[in-house]
Scaffold this motif. Structure first.
Motif, mmCIF file in Angstrom:
data_model
loop_
_atom_site.group_PDB
_atom_site.id
_atom_site.type_symbol
_atom_site.label_atom_id
_atom_site.label_comp_id
_atom_site.label_asym_id
_atom_site.label_seq_id
_atom_site.Cartn_x
_atom_site.Cartn_y
_atom_site.Cartn_z
ATOM 1 N N UNK A 577 10.925 13.677 6.808
ATOM 2 C CA UNK A 577 12.287 13.781 7.372
ATOM 3 C C UNK A 577 12.532 15.215 7.838
ATOM 4 N N UNK A 578 13.068 15.362 9.037
ATOM 5 C CA UNK A 578 13.433 16.687 9.535
ATOM 6 C C UNK A 578 14.821 17.048 9.018
ATOM 7 N N UNK A 579 14.884 18.057 8.191
ATOM 8 C CA UNK A 579 16.181 18.494 7.662
ATOM 9 C C UNK A 579 16.769 19.525 8.624
ATOM 10 N N UNK A 580 18.049 19.362 8.911
ATOM 11 C CA UNK A 580 18.736 20.290 9.817
ATOM 12 C C UNK A 580 19.726 21.118 8.999
ATOM 13 N N UNK A 581 19.524 22.418 8.998
ATOM 14 C CA UNK A 581 20.428 23.314 8.264
ATOM 15 C C UNK A 581 21.614 23.697 9.129
ATOM 16 N N UNK A 582 22.432 24.622 8.653
ATOM 17 C CA UNK A 582 23.659 24.968 9.382
ATOM 18 C C UNK A 582 23.806 26.477 9.462
ATOM 19 N N UNK A 583 24.337 26.950 10.598
ATOM 20 C CA UNK A 583 24.427 28.408 10.796
ATOM 21 C C UNK A 583 25.815 28.820 11.280
ATOM 22 N N UNK A 606 14.952 22.932 11.353
ATOM 23 C CA UNK A 606 15.917 22.974 12.467
ATOM 24 C C UNK A 606 17.278 23.421 11.943
ATOM 25 N N UNK A 607 18.045 24.099 12.786
ATOM 26 C CA UNK A 607 19.404 24.472 12.372
ATOM 27 C C UNK A 607 20.413 23.979 13.397
ATOM 28 N N UNK A 608 21.629 23.787 12.907
ATOM 29 C CA UNK A 608 22.722 23.232 13.713
ATOM 30 C C UNK A 608 23.648 24.376 14.132
ATOM 31 N N UNK A 609 23.654 24.668 15.427
ATOM 32 C CA UNK A 609 24.549 25.722 15.935
ATOM 33 C C UNK A 609 25.794 25.083 16.539
ATOM 34 N N UNK A 610 26.918 25.761 16.409
ATOM 35 C CA UNK A 610 28.169 25.285 17.006
ATOM 36 C C UNK A 610 28.814 26.417 17.777
ATOM 37 N N UNK A 611 29.281 26.124 18.959
ATOM 38 C CA UNK A 611 30.170 27.102 19.608
ATOM 39 C C UNK A 611 31.003 26.459 20.706
ATOM 40 N N UNK A 632 10.423 30.346 14.697
ATOM 41 C CA UNK A 632 11.493 30.096 13.721
ATOM 42 C C UNK A 632 11.975 28.642 13.836
ATOM 43 N N UNK A 633 12.991 28.237 13.016
ATOM 44 C CA UNK A 633 13.473 26.857 13.123
ATOM 45 C C UNK A 633 13.917 26.503 14.544
ATOM 46 N N UNK A 634 13.808 25.214 14.858
ATOM 47 C CA UNK A 634 14.301 24.730 16.152
ATOM 48 C C UNK A 634 15.821 24.647 16.087
ATOM 49 N N UNK A 635 16.434 24.421 17.248
ATOM 50 C CA UNK A 635 17.893 24.426 17.321
ATOM 51 C C UNK A 635 18.437 23.050 17.664
ATOM 52 N N UNK A 636 19.448 22.657 16.936
ATOM 53 C CA UNK A 636 20.283 21.524 17.337
ATOM 54 C C UNK A 636 21.650 22.136 17.682
ATOM 55 N N UNK A 637 21.993 22.140 18.954
ATOM 56 C CA UNK A 637 23.329 22.616 19.342
ATOM 57 C C UNK A 637 24.280 21.446 19.112
ATOM 58 N N UNK A 638 24.795 21.374 17.897
ATOM 59 C CA UNK A 638 25.469 20.166 17.429
ATOM 60 C C UNK A 638 26.901 20.004 17.879
ATOM 61 N N UNK A 639 27.556 21.092 18.208
ATOM 62 C CA UNK A 639 28.927 21.007 18.715
ATOM 63 C C UNK A 639 29.109 22.118 19.727
ATOM 64 N N UNK A 640 29.548 21.744 20.902
ATOM 65 C CA UNK A 640 29.880 22.760 21.901
ATOM 66 C C UNK A 640 30.782 22.126 22.942
ATOM 67 N N UNK A 641 31.483 22.962 23.667
ATOM 68 C CA UNK A 641 32.290 22.529 24.812
ATOM 69 C C UNK A 641 32.819 23.795 25.462
ATOM 70 N N UNK A 642 33.143 23.685 26.737
ATOM 71 C CA UNK A 642 33.795 24.811 27.421
ATOM 72 C C UNK A 642 35.301 24.657 27.242
ATOM 73 N N UNK A 643 35.931 25.681 26.732
ATOM 74 C CA UNK A 643 37.382 25.639 26.497
ATOM 75 C C UNK A 643 38.119 26.610 27.417
#
Ligand code: AHR
Length: 827
Positions: A577-583, A606-611, A632-643
């Motif tokens: 299982x690929x575990x995704x951490x949080x940053x 993998x890590x979960x980036x948000x911006x 280094x760990x791969x990236x999951x850009x888990x939350x993003x949007x242009x505001x």
């Protein structure tokens, strides 16, 4: 009293004539507690100059969002031993608890910790440089703080850092409405795009996914097709800030000689303790449910009604009509059930609507006087997505499927880690028979039945061919939790963020996470949780490959201890299982740095980036991933949007996202997944904007940003193909507003060219595919274009003739185009 202390000067080399070697450094925060740590400096300890106009170098992260995060009386201390800095502040005016953070240079600050005043001594650096507490007048205001000597170079460094941040802010604030000035007189630009098909690298095949969170009534009243609101009579005033929410919410008695009350003795299930008692002195009255803003019906369609019912002692019961009534009280559908059992019994009926109705009600009308106990009163359209029982609203689910998402994240976001440890999303409470599921207060301010729970989620992923990516709390609740946690006391206990599941309960929590993996993948006969999946109707495994642990948490010691424990346990039992951490919640800052450091140290894959950022940020940070270390760990850009200010979804946001996604595709070897957030929002029930898709009971309204996601999702590739872009205008502002990405779909052999133009003028492009001889002239072009404020634009597809491997294409002003080029079969 103002200072005029004589403190020995520190020796340093004065590089600029007439500048002091060392000065007085004053550190402070607003007396009201609303600011972070600020600085002023003085050559003589009498006249003070604000450093960078009161720029805040570190802010307290303790407490719920925004102004609840306070910093009082910060004390800045420097260690003589290593020159490092430490700041300790009080978290509230009362000062019962303290916060602490350290920094090597006063610019970058490490993780924060929070503790009672009694533990202060443990957090002090060894051997402190003397500093003095006192007052200073800064910009005409008397401030309280601490003063010490510092090299003047430190002040310069502080100023330069703040100026850099301000410069970045100016870039972020760039808007398309300023383009008339920015690009006054700009002529159409010419671009030559050379696609070097021989230079390709593999990229992630899961780049575009979706993140489904129950925010904005996305589940109950939204994607979950249930039409009865508060079917379980479990709504409560604790569910949110709503006036008048109680167990009878959305229900009413119509007619005379009848009452509705709520009881809890002998419920259907302990997880669902409340039920309705409908007491009828004589027939005539009905118990009515308003649905979620009414119940919308379609002429000719079937609706599945069910409820649990029994009669009270002393009542004999009898027939009960089940009717759907339009706004004028006219009957639109009708069925009859019989309620006479003394024990809970599930009854079912099918109703067929004889008219279209926007906002109908459900009316239950006993034909015989008596006392009736009712619970789990439910009405589903027969037409759910893929026809599943307890299914999803077909039109909304189809709109999601049309994005062609490669994965679905669930259940949060904040819903995953909850508001305080007692609100963490316990997955086990979301499966099994509906009447036995545990409803949960939704931290966005309402009630979750969890009828759309983990089983329905896994099934949806399977239906649309997407990987499930469940995200579970890392043993800590939302960093903005406002509720008390059950184990800590005093000021610290009243902020869920500090809680963290007590370590003595963590073993059971870790087991729950392992059990989820077994529920998804375990053998249907040999494993406990695999059996439960089979009982729910899915003996085959769901083939779970990913699991997210944590959601933009504060990276504290409390977090690290719990995350590490979970990560190691999953890795040991399920190494596949690929575990995704949080940053953290931002693209930089303490949680980002600390999260990355921890994930790298532990070897998290993998890590979960948000911006959530301004369009200007996306324009000016196209190189964000170019420099990422591929080891280094791969990236999951888990939350993003242009505001944008006012938070619209329009061409400006959609194109900024498209431009940024071209750079993500280019970095698809390190960025494995992305998901825009939030996904869904019900009109008039929205806690967060912008969202990708708005809806009401009858309509689905994809935003402009939806089309960007769809164009990427439907045109993903497995290889990124190198290209060069030469422009007739080489100004930075022009160059940064043209985006190109070319990918190859290995399965079809198609080359997919994505072209983004954020300029107010056309870009006349010449596209040349090197080393490809067999281009099929009939390509497909999809274009999303409009003026920047346009909120209604949609993508339009058409056939596009490509004459050979070199063709012209005029990129319209403010547009995003995808050209899908098929290759001819070799003769
Ligand atoms: O997407 C909305 C919210 O934004 C998520 O729940 C949370 O993770 C983030 O702060």
């Amino acid at each position: 009293m103002l200072w005029a202390l004589s403190v020995p000067m520190q020796a340093s080399v004065n590089e600029v004539a007439n500048e002091p070697d060392s000065v007085f450094l004053f550190s402070y925060a607003d007396r009201e507690g609303n600011s972070g740590l600020k600085f002023a400096w003085s050559p003589d300890g009498k006249s003070w100059f604000s450093v960078a106009d009161g720029y805040e170098y570190v802010k307290s992260d303790f407490g719920p969002w925004g102004r609840a995060k306070k910093m009082f009386r910060p004390q800045l201390m420097q260690s003589r031993t290593d020159g490092g800095w430490c700041c300790i502040w009080t978290l509230s005016e009362k000062g019962e608890a303290l916060g602490c953070a350290s920094s090597a240079d006063l610019l970058k600050w490490g993780r924060q910790s929070y503790f009672p005043v009694s533990e202060r001594g443990k957090h002090l650096p060894a051997d402190i440089v003397p500093a003095t507490e006192g007052k200073a007048v800064i910009g005409g205001r008397e401030e309280y703080g601490w003063m010490q000597r510092a090299p003047y170079a430190t002040i310069e460094q502080l100023i330069r850092y703040a100026e850099h941040k301000k410069f970045r802010q100016i870039q972020n604030d760039e808007r398309m409405e300023q383009d008339v000035v920015r690009f006054a007189g700009l002529k159409p630009v010419e671009a030559t795009i050379r696609v070097q098909t021989s230079q390709a690298k593999p990229i992630s095949e899961h780049l575009i996914g979706i993140f489904f969170e129950d925010i904005n009534y996305s589940a109950d009243g939204g994607l979950y097709a249930e039409l009865v609101q508060n079917r379980d009579f479990e709504y409560s005033s604790r569910d949110g800030s709503h006036q008048g929410w109680d167990n009878g919410y959305a229900w009413s008695v119509q007619g005379d000689n009848a009452t509705l009350s709520i009881a809890t003795d002998r419920p259907i299930h302990a997880n669902n303790p409340h039920y309705a008692v409908f007491d009828l002195k004589q027939p005539g009255a009905a118990l009515q449910n308003d649905g979620f803003d009414g119940i919308s019906l379609k002429k000719g369609e079937k609706y599945d009604f069910s409820f649990f019912a029994r009669v009270a002692d002393g009542s004999k019961g009898g027939k009960m009509s089940v009717r759907l009534l339009d706004q004028e009280g006219r009957e639109v559908a009708q069925a009859m059930v019989n309620v006479s059992s003394k024990e809970w019994k599930k009854q079912k009926a099918v109703l067929t609507a004889n008219a279209d109705v926007r906002a109908a009600v459900l009316a239950l009308q006993p034909q015989v006087a008596g006392t009736y106990h009712l619970d789990m009163v439910s009405l589903f359209p027969r037409n759910t997505f893929r026809g599943h029982e307890n299914g999803l609203r077909a039109d909304l689910a189809q709109t999601l499927a049309d994005l062609k998402p490669r994965f679905v994240r669930f259940p949060g976001g904040c819903v995953a880690h909850g508001d305080g440890v007692d609100n963490i999303y316990d997955w086990k409470g979301s499966i099994g028979p509906l009447e036995a599921r545990k409803p949960l207060r939704n931290l966005w301010g309402y009630h979750q039945t969890r009828g759309l729970g983990y089983f329905e989620y896994f099934r949806f992923c399977e239906d649309i061919g997407a990987e499930p990516v469940p995200v579970l709390a890392a043993g800590v609740p939302c960093q903005n939790s406002g509720t008390c946690s059950h184990h800590a006391t005093g000021e610290l206990g009243c902020n869920g963020q500090q809680g963290g599941i007590p370590m003595e309960e963590m073993g059971a929590y870790v087991q729950d996470i392992l059990d989820l993996i077994e529920y998804a993948n375990g053998d249907a006969r040999k494993t406990v949780w695999g059996k439960k999946r089979a009982e729910a109707g899915h003996p085959k495994p769901f083939n779970l490959k990913y699991i997210g642990i944590g959601n933009e948490d504060l990276i504290t010691d409390v977090f690290e201890e719990r995350f590490t424990m979970i990560y190691r346990a999953v890795k040991e039992k399920y190494p596949e299982i690929t575990v995704i951490g949080t940053v953290g919640p931002f693209y930089e800052g303490t949680d980002y740095d600390e999260g990355w450091e921890l994930a790298t140290r532990l070897g998290v894959p993998m890590v979960d980036e948000h911006y959530y950022v301004a369009p200007g940020w996306m324009i000016h940070n196209q190189d964000y991933y170019d420099g990422y270390d591929r080891t280094k760990p791969k990236v999951y850009l888990g939350e993003y949007a242009a505001h944008l200010p006012g938070r619209p979804s329009n061409i400006e946001t959609a194109l900024a996202e498209a431009l940024y996604l071209t750079t993500v595709e280019r970095n698809g070897d390190v960025v494995s997944m992305t998901s825009y957030a939030p996904l869904l929002a019900k009109e008039n029930h929205t806690q967060w904007t912008p969202d990708l898709i708005y809806f009401n009971n009858t309509e689905v309204k994809p935003t402009v940003d939806y089309y960007t996601q769809q164009m990427f999702g439907q045109n993903a590739g497995s290889e990124y193909v190198a290209s060069t872009v030469s422009l007739s205008n080489t100004q930075d502002a022009v160059r940064k507003r043209i985006g190109v990405s070319v990918v190859k779909d290995e399965i079809t052999g198609d080359y997919i060219v994505k072209l983004v133009n954020l300029l107010p003028v056309e870009v006349a492009a010449k596209v040349k595919l090197d080393d490809v001889a067999l281009v099929n002239p009939s390509a497909v072009k999809t274009v999303l274009a409009g003026n920047p404020k346009d909120k209604e634009a949609k993508s339009v597809s058409s056939v596009f003739e490509v004459a050979g491997n070199e063709f012209p294409y005029a990129m319209p002003a403010y547009s995003f185009t995808v050209i899908r080029i098929h290759q001819n079969e070799p003769q």
